[in-house]
Design an enzyme around this catalytic site. Sequence first.
Site, PDB file in Angstrom:
ATOM      1  N   GLU A  44       0.880  -1.191  -0.114  1.00  0.00           N
ATOM      2  CA  GLU A  44      -0.092   0.169   0.093  1.00  0.00           C
ATOM      3  C   GLU A  44       0.770   1.084  -0.070  1.00  0.00           C
ATOM      4  O   GLU A  44       1.732   1.044   0.837  1.00  0.00           O
ATOM      5  CB  GLU A  44      -0.729  -0.041   1.034  1.00  0.00           C
ATOM      6  CG  GLU A  44      -1.825   1.247   1.414  1.00  0.00           C
ATOM      7  CD  GLU A  44      -2.647   1.114   2.788  1.00  0.00           C
ATOM      8  OE1 GLU A  44      -3.696   1.893   2.550  1.00  0.00           O
ATOM      9  OE2 GLU A  44      -2.303   0.456   3.708  1.00  0.00           O
ATOM     10  N   LYS A 117      -9.804   2.416  -2.596  1.00  0.00           N
ATOM     11  CA  LYS A 117     -10.168   1.703  -0.950  1.00  0.00           C
ATOM     12  C   LYS A 117     -11.576   2.219  -0.622  1.00  0.00           C
ATOM     13  O   LYS A 117     -11.916   3.550  -0.264  1.00  0.00           O
ATOM     14  CB  LYS A 117      -9.032   2.394  -0.029  1.00  0.00           C
ATOM     15  CG  LYS A 117      -8.971   1.409   1.186  1.00  0.00           C
ATOM     16  CD  LYS A 117      -7.878   1.988   1.813  1.00  0.00           C
ATOM     17  CE  LYS A 117      -7.701   1.284   3.272  1.00  0.00           C
ATOM     18  NZ  LYS A 117      -6.303   1.781   3.964  1.00  0.00           N
ATOM     19  N   CYS A 154      -5.745  -2.787   2.492  1.00  0.00           N
ATOM     20  CA  CYS A 154      -5.433  -2.757   3.768  1.00  0.00           C
ATOM     21  C   CYS A 154      -6.489  -2.982   4.798  1.00  0.00           C
ATOM     22  O   CYS A 154      -7.077  -3.967   5.075  1.00  0.00           O
ATOM     23  CB  CYS A 154      -4.658  -1.444   4.377  1.00  0.00           C
ATOM     24  SG  CYS A 154      -3.995  -1.349   5.833  1.00  0.00           S
TER      25      CYS A 154
END
Length: 288
Positions: A44, A117, A154
């Site tokens: 990331e 995300k 994540c």
Amino acid sequence: MSSIRRIGLVQQAVGDDLEKNLARAESAVREAAGRGAQLVCLQELFRTRYFPQIEDASLFDLAETVPGPTTERMSKLAADTGTVLVVPLFEKRAAGLYHNSAVVFERDGTQLAHYRKMHIPDDPMFYEKFYFAPGDTGFHAIDSSAGRIGVLICWDQWFPEAARLLALDGAELLFYPTAIGYLDGETEAENQAMRESWHTVQRGHAIANGTFVCAANRVGREGGVRFWGSSFVADPQGRVLAQASDSDEAVLVVECDLRRVETQRRGWPFLRDRRVDAYGDLLSRFRR
């Protein structure tokens, strides 16, 4: 075509020199490709240090457009190495609108997908809501020459719904580029427990969905966080096929036999036995 896919995960420490970070990532991709990787996933926000430890408006200057300089370089790298690439970056979508994103390139350099995300944390040392708008791309599997894949980022890894939706869209391999680590001020026992929780929840996604799970984390100290690395690949039964250390850089190249998806789901047919007629309340924030 063989059912074996060779998956590369890059685990690196990151410094302040953006060009050096990018060049080192390129070198790691070339190393993975040289060892036979067909798909390589970077960590990331691989080009920068993990800046959301603080809230500082000047750090928006780190963001790039898509397409932009980094995606153009990564597209060329994918074509040069003949690998599918998962490239996470800080995206500038418009003036004042930013995302934590990942772009996927096919082995010929063409762009296959662009994911933003969906789940954005706001925890001590992880002040991402200051920087990133929640994604609006949804959860969609991607057809690539290395298989049908799903990409999450994540904090997404803590949400079973995201992994499930990608599995329902046919993903065979789930990728989680990540930045997570041990926090200063926590006890050693608490830090180890957090790392084990991180490991366990993703292995659970592999088991519950009958997919491979591949997590690429950064490593090394940045500010008040020592990123714990431990990048790993788990098979559809949750068995860890390979795992990096929690303190050193690594380039993992792991063989994944996609036939395991079929055999595991035949033995444990969770998708068959889901009670889709009874889950309507999952669309509610809370039942009470």
